[in-house]
Motif scaffolding. Sequence first.
Motif, mmCIF file in Angstrom:
data_model
loop_
_atom_site.group_PDB
_atom_site.id
_atom_site.type_symbol
_atom_site.label_atom_id
_atom_site.label_comp_id
_atom_site.label_asym_id
_atom_site.label_seq_id
_atom_site.Cartn_x
_atom_site.Cartn_y
_atom_site.Cartn_z
ATOM 1 N N UNK A 158 10.081 4.170 -6.526
ATOM 2 C CA UNK A 158 8.910 3.539 -5.897
ATOM 3 C C UNK A 158 7.742 3.774 -6.842
ATOM 4 N N UNK A 159 7.422 2.774 -7.660
ATOM 5 C CA UNK A 159 6.395 2.990 -8.681
ATOM 6 C C UNK A 159 4.991 3.057 -8.088
ATOM 7 N N UNK A 160 4.787 2.449 -6.934
ATOM 8 C CA UNK A 160 3.472 2.555 -6.297
ATOM 9 C C UNK A 160 3.180 3.985 -5.877
ATOM 10 N N UNK A 161 4.190 4.683 -5.402
ATOM 11 C CA UNK A 161 4.039 6.081 -4.982
ATOM 12 C C UNK A 161 4.370 7.046 -6.113
ATOM 13 N N UNK A 162 4.578 6.506 -7.337
ATOM 14 C CA UNK A 162 4.900 7.307 -8.528
ATOM 15 C C UNK A 162 6.150 8.175 -8.320
ATOM 16 N N UNK A 163 7.158 7.572 -7.723
ATOM 17 C CA UNK A 163 8.447 8.225 -7.554
ATOM 18 C C UNK A 163 9.414 7.628 -8.579
ATOM 19 N N UNK A 164 9.682 8.412 -9.626
ATOM 20 C CA UNK A 164 10.496 7.937 -10.734
ATOM 21 C C UNK A 164 11.712 8.847 -10.944
ATOM 22 N N UNK A 183 14.731 -2.221 -20.314
ATOM 23 C CA UNK A 183 14.006 -2.770 -21.463
ATOM 24 C C UNK A 183 12.692 -3.333 -20.948
ATOM 25 N N UNK A 184 11.598 -2.993 -21.631
ATOM 26 C CA UNK A 184 10.281 -3.426 -21.161
ATOM 27 C C UNK A 184 9.375 -3.732 -22.343
ATOM 28 N N UNK A 185 8.569 -4.786 -22.199
ATOM 29 C CA UNK A 185 7.582 -5.133 -23.226
ATOM 30 C C UNK A 185 6.374 -4.219 -23.168
ATOM 31 N N UNK A 186 6.205 -3.517 -22.054
ATOM 32 C CA UNK A 186 5.096 -2.565 -21.893
ATOM 33 C C UNK A 186 5.665 -1.249 -21.378
ATOM 34 N N UNK A 187 5.613 -0.216 -22.219
ATOM 35 C CA UNK A 187 6.251 1.063 -21.927
ATOM 36 C C UNK A 187 5.805 1.646 -20.598
ATOM 37 N N UNK A 188 4.498 1.491 -20.275
ATOM 38 C CA UNK A 188 3.962 2.087 -19.052
ATOM 39 C C UNK A 188 3.721 1.031 -17.973
ATOM 40 N N UNK A 189 4.562 0.003 -17.989
ATOM 41 C CA UNK A 189 4.461 -1.020 -16.956
ATOM 42 C C UNK A 189 4.688 -0.451 -15.565
ATOM 43 N N UNK A 190 5.514 0.614 -15.460
ATOM 44 C CA UNK A 190 5.734 1.250 -14.151
ATOM 45 C C UNK A 190 4.440 1.821 -13.578
ATOM 46 N N UNK A 192 0.848 -1.197 0.000
ATOM 47 C CA UNK A 192 0.000 0.000 0.000
ATOM 48 C C UNK A 192 0.889 1.255 0.000
ATOM 49 N N UNK A 193 0.807 2.029 -1.096
ATOM 50 C CA UNK A 193 0.096 1.678 -2.332
ATOM 51 C C UNK A 193 0.826 0.554 -3.067
ATOM 52 N N UNK A 194 0.090 -0.273 -3.766
ATOM 53 C CA UNK A 194 0.663 -1.449 -4.415
ATOM 54 C C UNK A 194 1.774 -1.039 -5.374
ATOM 55 N N UNK A 195 2.922 -1.642 -5.205
ATOM 56 C CA UNK A 195 4.050 -1.333 -6.077
ATOM 57 C C UNK A 195 5.325 -1.984 -5.583
ATOM 58 N N UNK A 196 6.428 -1.433 -5.991
ATOM 59 C CA UNK A 196 7.730 -1.996 -5.624
ATOM 60 C C UNK A 196 8.754 -0.883 -5.457
ATOM 61 N N UNK A 197 9.733 -1.138 -4.597
ATOM 62 C CA UNK A 197 10.868 -0.234 -4.421
ATOM 63 C C UNK A 197 12.064 -0.867 -5.135
ATOM 64 N N UNK A 218 -5.004 -3.791 -22.109
ATOM 65 C CA UNK A 218 -6.219 -4.268 -21.437
ATOM 66 C C UNK A 218 -6.080 -4.290 -19.917
ATOM 67 N N UNK A 219 -4.991 -3.780 -19.418
ATOM 68 C CA UNK A 219 -4.779 -3.775 -17.966
ATOM 69 C C UNK A 219 -4.414 -2.367 -17.499
ATOM 70 N N UNK A 220 -4.915 -2.018 -16.285
ATOM 71 C CA UNK A 220 -4.628 -0.726 -15.700
ATOM 72 C C UNK A 220 -5.729 0.286 -15.952
ATOM 73 N N UNK A 221 -5.426 1.526 -15.552
ATOM 74 C CA UNK A 221 -6.407 2.599 -15.691
ATOM 75 C C UNK A 221 -5.753 3.814 -16.342
ATOM 76 N N UNK A 222 -6.515 4.471 -17.210
ATOM 77 C CA UNK A 222 -5.984 5.652 -17.885
ATOM 78 C C UNK A 222 -5.566 6.731 -16.896
ATOM 79 N N UNK A 223 -6.313 6.852 -15.784
ATOM 80 C CA UNK A 223 -5.996 7.913 -14.832
ATOM 81 C C UNK A 223 -4.657 7.682 -14.127
ATOM 82 N N UNK A 224 -4.128 6.468 -14.235
ATOM 83 C CA UNK A 224 -2.810 6.204 -13.642
ATOM 84 C C UNK A 224 -1.659 6.662 -14.536
#
Length: 604
Positions: free
Chosen positions: A515-521, A570-577, A447-452, A478-484
């Motif tokens: 911390x992608x859950x807290x949108x710290x990039x 390298x990522x198969x999904x650009x907005x995987x974060x 909480x919030x769901x993510x990873x450090x 097909x996964x996630x939300x536009x508002x994210x």
Amino acid sequence: MKKIIFQCSLFLCMLLMVACQNEDELSNSNVGYLRLSLGVDTSVNTRADGEEVYDPAQMTVQIVNDGNEVVETVSVGEGESPEVSLAPGTYTVKASSAGFDGKTSGWEKPYYAGSTTVEIKKGVSTPANITCTLANVKVTIKFDQTFVDAFTEAEVSVDDLAGETGIDPLTFVMNETTQSGYFPVTDLNAKVTATNRNNVSNSSDHEITGVKARDHYILTYKVAEKEMGSGNVTITVDSSTKTYSYTFYVPTDPTTQLAVADANAWAKLAYLTGNVVTSKDELTPAKMKFQYRKKDVGEWTDAVATLNGETYEGKVVDLTPETTYEYRMVYGEEQFVTEVQEFTTEAAIALHNGSFEDWNKGTGDYKNTWFADVAGSADFNKSFWDSGNIGTSTGMAAMLGAKNPTSPEETIVHSSGKSAKLASTYVVIQFAAGNIYTGNYQETIMSPMGARINFGQPFTARPMALHGWIQYTPGEVNRGKDENLPSDATLHLGDTDQNAVYIALSDKGAPYEVNNGAKQFIDFDNDPNIIAYGELPQEECVATDGWKEVNIPLVYRSLDRKPTHIIIVMSASKYGDYFVGSDSSVMYVDDFELIYDGEPSVQE
């Protein structure tokens, strides 16, 4: 030069040990006694100015047998007479000033040495004498009054001419107490630097060659009455006293003098800079050039010198990594030439496991987790490459069925062996992009769901580009939300997914914590520690028809700063974060490498 001679009188004699000892007892003894007696003769025999008296505190005497072994070392002061018992035989007796090593330079530090050979015979007293003479070289600097009147500051630095002995240079400063410097026996260079009353400096070098022990060099600096060219020196030699008097005539107006700065050396490229320190003549920029070569190897190679303001700039390419070069700046046909400067090219560090041949699973809690590294490095916080696998194969995810979105692939490969398969997927309650990056996954946060995650691995080289091969099949998002998504996102739900490949160099001195859950990039556009960045262009983040070659130039924001860390993602999904993408997108990556040839791209 003052000729100082030490008469180290070594008397070898048989001693009566006690009054009652008789002649027979002495003749039957298997040893003799060497009595050391030091006498000092401080008489002066020289025609050089001044007077020198050397009063040694102590002399060190070594007694060496015919097997070249030191059998005794004795410290002898003036007036002392120690005695040493020795077996009959031949000995070399060496005397030198205490602390003399033959390599030290210093102020008012003359050292003296001498030796002789003696034969000790049973029952015979044999005297021996050693004449100790100056074992180093004396240099005296004199500034003529005309020189003192013309210049506000001046100094003469005397050093080893070849620069190979490692002796300490001595600097004689005008208007300070006159001193004499003593140097090991080696050819010397005297560099005079003088500042005239217009606050303009000029310097020149004078070589002293053929140096021998006991030499005394007197260097006198005078003002030249007129321009005398390169022969601005007169030399007087008094061979009877080993005294050499050099008189240098220095013009009050500076001559033309060029200088080069330290090169900015990369692995296969070097930037060179130089300038005109002083000039009596108007120089034509087109006649200026740089020259370079491997150290002490072959002929000089020319390189273009371009005038930028008051600085000449140039560059040389196709150099060999980890190699020492020499360079200089030259005007015309060597009419004016700078001193030679050295630089060493950087290492062309290869990208660790860039072919993705090495894979292993971790240990303990990470036994189900794939790492792109060799055994021993494949584990938590050890692998050079990491991914989101820890979040999908450990803890609660492992209890529900461990998954590895990033894994080795042996069928779809670019050349041979293995590639890395990055397959975006949906795990339990969250979307997980197939990815791989230089750094280490630290922990899953609920909480919030993510990873450090720590992004970046230690790295000190400066490559030009990242080169490799990809194969990409995107799915519909097909996964996630536009508002994210961030405000500048290039796709939304229902669009075709996009991949991402990017590289950055940082001089932060440590990895970046994300911390992608807290949108710290990482703010790659504005972070002051990012010194170079490159990414796969937007128009190329699309499906491929089989394997596609990619070449991503690094755009440098500074050509002088050096990195401490490298970040590759390298990522198969650009907005995987942002947990947005398609759970059917798959990208294969293989045979990635760092390119060091050519010249860097520079941010405008």
